[in-house]
Design a protein around this motif. Structure first.
Motif, PDB file in Angstrom:
ATOM      1  N   UNK A  58       0.862  -1.191   0.000  1.00  0.00           N
ATOM      2  CA  UNK A  58       0.000   0.000   0.000  1.00  0.00           C
ATOM      3  C   UNK A  58       0.893   1.233   0.000  1.00  0.00           C
ATOM      4  N   UNK A  59       0.991   1.876  -1.152  1.00  0.00           N
ATOM      5  CA  UNK A  59       1.808   3.088  -1.291  1.00  0.00           C
ATOM      6  C   UNK A  59       0.869   4.231  -1.667  1.00  0.00           C
ATOM      7  N   UNK A  60       0.754   5.192  -0.767  1.00  0.00           N
ATOM      8  CA  UNK A  60      -0.224   6.266  -0.913  1.00  0.00           C
ATOM      9  C   UNK A  60      -1.617   5.684  -1.151  1.00  0.00           C
ATOM     10  N   UNK A  61      -1.908   4.570  -0.472  1.00  0.00           N
ATOM     11  CA  UNK A  61      -3.196   3.905  -0.652  1.00  0.00           C
ATOM     12  C   UNK A  61      -3.455   2.998   0.542  1.00  0.00           C
ATOM     13  N   UNK A  62      -4.462   2.146   0.406  1.00  0.00           N
ATOM     14  CA  UNK A  62      -4.792   1.218   1.470  1.00  0.00           C
ATOM     15  C   UNK A  62      -4.963  -0.191   0.940  1.00  0.00           C
ATOM     16  N   UNK A  63      -4.804  -1.171   1.823  1.00  0.00           N
ATOM     17  CA  UNK A  63      -5.001  -2.575   1.461  1.00  0.00           C
ATOM     18  C   UNK A  63      -5.581  -3.299   2.666  1.00  0.00           C
ATOM     19  N   UNK A  64      -6.363  -4.338   2.377  1.00  0.00           N
ATOM     20  CA  UNK A  64      -7.029  -5.064   3.456  1.00  0.00           C
ATOM     21  C   UNK A  64      -7.093  -6.543   3.112  1.00  0.00           C
ATOM     22  N   UNK A  65      -6.942  -7.375   4.127  1.00  0.00           N
ATOM     23  CA  UNK A  65      -7.148  -8.807   3.945  1.00  0.00           C
ATOM     24  C   UNK A  65      -7.993  -9.308   5.104  1.00  0.00           C
ATOM     25  N   UNK A  66      -9.122  -9.941   4.766  1.00  0.00           N
ATOM     26  CA  UNK A  66     -10.027 -10.419   5.802  1.00  0.00           C
ATOM     27  C   UNK A  66     -10.793 -11.625   5.281  1.00  0.00           C
ATOM     28  N   UNK A  67     -11.645 -12.176   6.138  1.00  0.00           N
ATOM     29  CA  UNK A  67     -12.415 -13.346   5.750  1.00  0.00           C
ATOM     30  C   UNK A  67     -11.605 -14.617   5.938  1.00  0.00           C
ATOM     31  N   UNK A  68     -11.968 -15.655   5.160  1.00  0.00           N
ATOM     32  CA  UNK A  68     -11.311 -16.952   5.276  1.00  0.00           C
ATOM     33  C   UNK A  68     -10.145 -17.024   4.294  1.00  0.00           C
ATOM     34  N   UNK A  69      -8.967 -16.691   4.780  1.00  0.00           N
ATOM     35  CA  UNK A  69      -7.788 -16.717   3.916  1.00  0.00           C
ATOM     36  C   UNK A  69      -6.709 -17.568   4.563  1.00  0.00           C
ATOM     37  N   UNK A  70      -5.885 -18.175   3.723  1.00  0.00           N
ATOM     38  CA  UNK A  70      -4.802 -19.028   4.201  1.00  0.00           C
ATOM     39  C   UNK A  70      -3.585 -18.163   4.505  1.00  0.00           C
ATOM     40  N   UNK A  71      -3.131 -18.213   5.740  1.00  0.00           N
ATOM     41  CA  UNK A  71      -1.980 -17.428   6.160  1.00  0.00           C
ATOM     42  C   UNK A  71      -0.713 -18.240   5.896  1.00  0.00           C
ATOM     43  N   UNK A  72       0.106 -17.762   4.977  1.00  0.00           N
ATOM     44  CA  UNK A  72       1.359 -18.436   4.671  1.00  0.00           C
ATOM     45  C   UNK A  72       2.322 -18.303   5.854  1.00  0.00           C
ATOM     46  N   UNK A  73       3.399 -19.096   5.881  1.00  0.00           N
ATOM     47  CA  UNK A  73       4.351 -18.976   6.987  1.00  0.00           C
ATOM     48  C   UNK A  73       4.844 -17.552   7.203  1.00  0.00           C
ATOM     49  N   UNK A  74       5.002 -16.784   6.105  1.00  0.00           N
ATOM     50  CA  UNK A  74       5.395 -15.378   6.230  1.00  0.00           C
ATOM     51  C   UNK A  74       4.507 -14.521   5.340  1.00  0.00           C
ATOM     52  N   UNK A  75       3.900 -13.494   5.942  1.00  0.00           N
ATOM     53  CA  UNK A  75       3.137 -12.499   5.198  1.00  0.00           C
ATOM     54  C   UNK A  75       3.910 -11.192   5.228  1.00  0.00           C
ATOM     55  N   UNK A  76       4.197 -10.641   4.057  1.00  0.00           N
ATOM     56  CA  UNK A  76       4.963  -9.401   3.947  1.00  0.00           C
ATOM     57  C   UNK A  76       4.022  -8.225   3.739  1.00  0.00           C
ATOM     58  N   UNK A  77       4.184  -7.208   4.561  1.00  0.00           N
ATOM     59  CA  UNK A  77       3.364  -6.004   4.462  1.00  0.00           C
ATOM     60  C   UNK A  77       4.276  -4.813   4.205  1.00  0.00           C
ATOM     61  N   UNK A  78       4.030  -4.102   3.096  1.00  0.00           N
ATOM     62  CA  UNK A  78       4.819  -2.919   2.748  1.00  0.00           C
ATOM     63  C   UNK A  78       3.854  -1.752   2.575  1.00  0.00           C
ATOM     64  N   UNK A  79       4.013  -0.759   3.425  1.00  0.00           N
ATOM     65  CA  UNK A  79       3.143   0.408   3.315  1.00  0.00           C
ATOM     66  C   UNK A  79       3.949   1.683   3.480  1.00  0.00           C
ATOM     67  N   UNK A  80       3.793   2.589   2.513  1.00  0.00           N
ATOM     68  CA  UNK A  80       4.476   3.881   2.518  1.00  0.00           C
ATOM     69  C   UNK A  80       3.401   4.956   2.325  1.00  0.00           C
ATOM     70  N   UNK A  81       3.221   5.801   3.316  1.00  0.00           N
ATOM     71  CA  UNK A  81       2.149   6.793   3.279  1.00  0.00           C
ATOM     72  C   UNK A  81       0.818   6.107   2.962  1.00  0.00           C
TER      73      UNK A  81
END
Length: 210
Positions: free
Chosen positions: A96-119
């Protein structure tokens, strides 16, 4: 030769969510009302449902019952697949760069989830998610942004994130059993914030969730 593909996790061994257990409990209440099971059987099965940790432990509770909507006099419909719906496999990276992102509901969580957000901002809702293993990592790169994390009761959140001119907040551990699922927050937060909260999944009367 092409490299070997990593083995996919067995869905039946994945952790069931509170929503999965609630759905199975609803089917048991219907079975009790229809006279398919006795009150004693209902009590025993409800106890098994809320003690279940994986999908595989939920399936036997319903194996001798028709699924909701089956015609009771149709023999072919007496047994359908009763396993809870498999979780959605999605990209392990959210940006999410100058924006937004969302993850919800029934999703499979991998061993590592990477989150990158700038502004920007990112929300991760784990309340209906299925963890691919007992401990998973959320690796955060947050610069002038924010990351909100929602976890259900019974999940431990461990902070290993480095914050510079920012902060990371995780919920205190309520009494958790040994071997409880773990979400470990790692990475770097610069002029931003990561806020993890423990929150139950509320169900409204019309069936929607909040």
């Amino acid at each position: 030769m092409s490299p070997e593909q990593p083995a996919q996790p067995d869905p039946s061994r994945m952790r069931a969510s509170d929503a999965d257990r609630d759905r199975v409990a609803d089917q048991l209440r219907e079975a009790l009302a229809e006279g398919r099971i006795t009150p004693e059987e209902h009590t025993e099965r409800i106890e098994a449902v809320y003690a279940a940790k994986t999908y595989a432990e939920l399936v036997p509770v319903l194996e001798d019952l028709p699924t909701a909507g089956d015609a009771p006099d149709t023999e072919v419909n007496l047994r359908k697949e009763t396993s809870p719906q498999a979780p959605d496999r999605q990209s392990p990276t959210l940006v999410a760069i100058f924006s937004g992102a969302e993850r919800k509901g029934r999703w499979l969580v991998e061993p590592t989830t990477n989150v990158i957000t700038v502004f920007g901002g990112v929300t991760l809702d784990f309340r209906e998610a299925v963890l691919s293993q007992r401990e998973v990592t959320v690796n955060v790169t947050c610069i002038f942004g924010g990351v909100d994390i929602k976890v259900p009761p019974g999940v431990r959140v461990i902070n290993s994130n480095v914050a510079i001119f920012g902060g990371t907040s995780v919920p205190g551990d309520d009494p958790l059993e040994a071997g409880a699922p773990v979400i470990r927050v790692t990475g770097l937060t610069l002029f931003g914030g990561v806020d993890a909260k423990r929150k139950s999944l509320k169900r409204r009367r019309n069936g929607s969730q909040g």
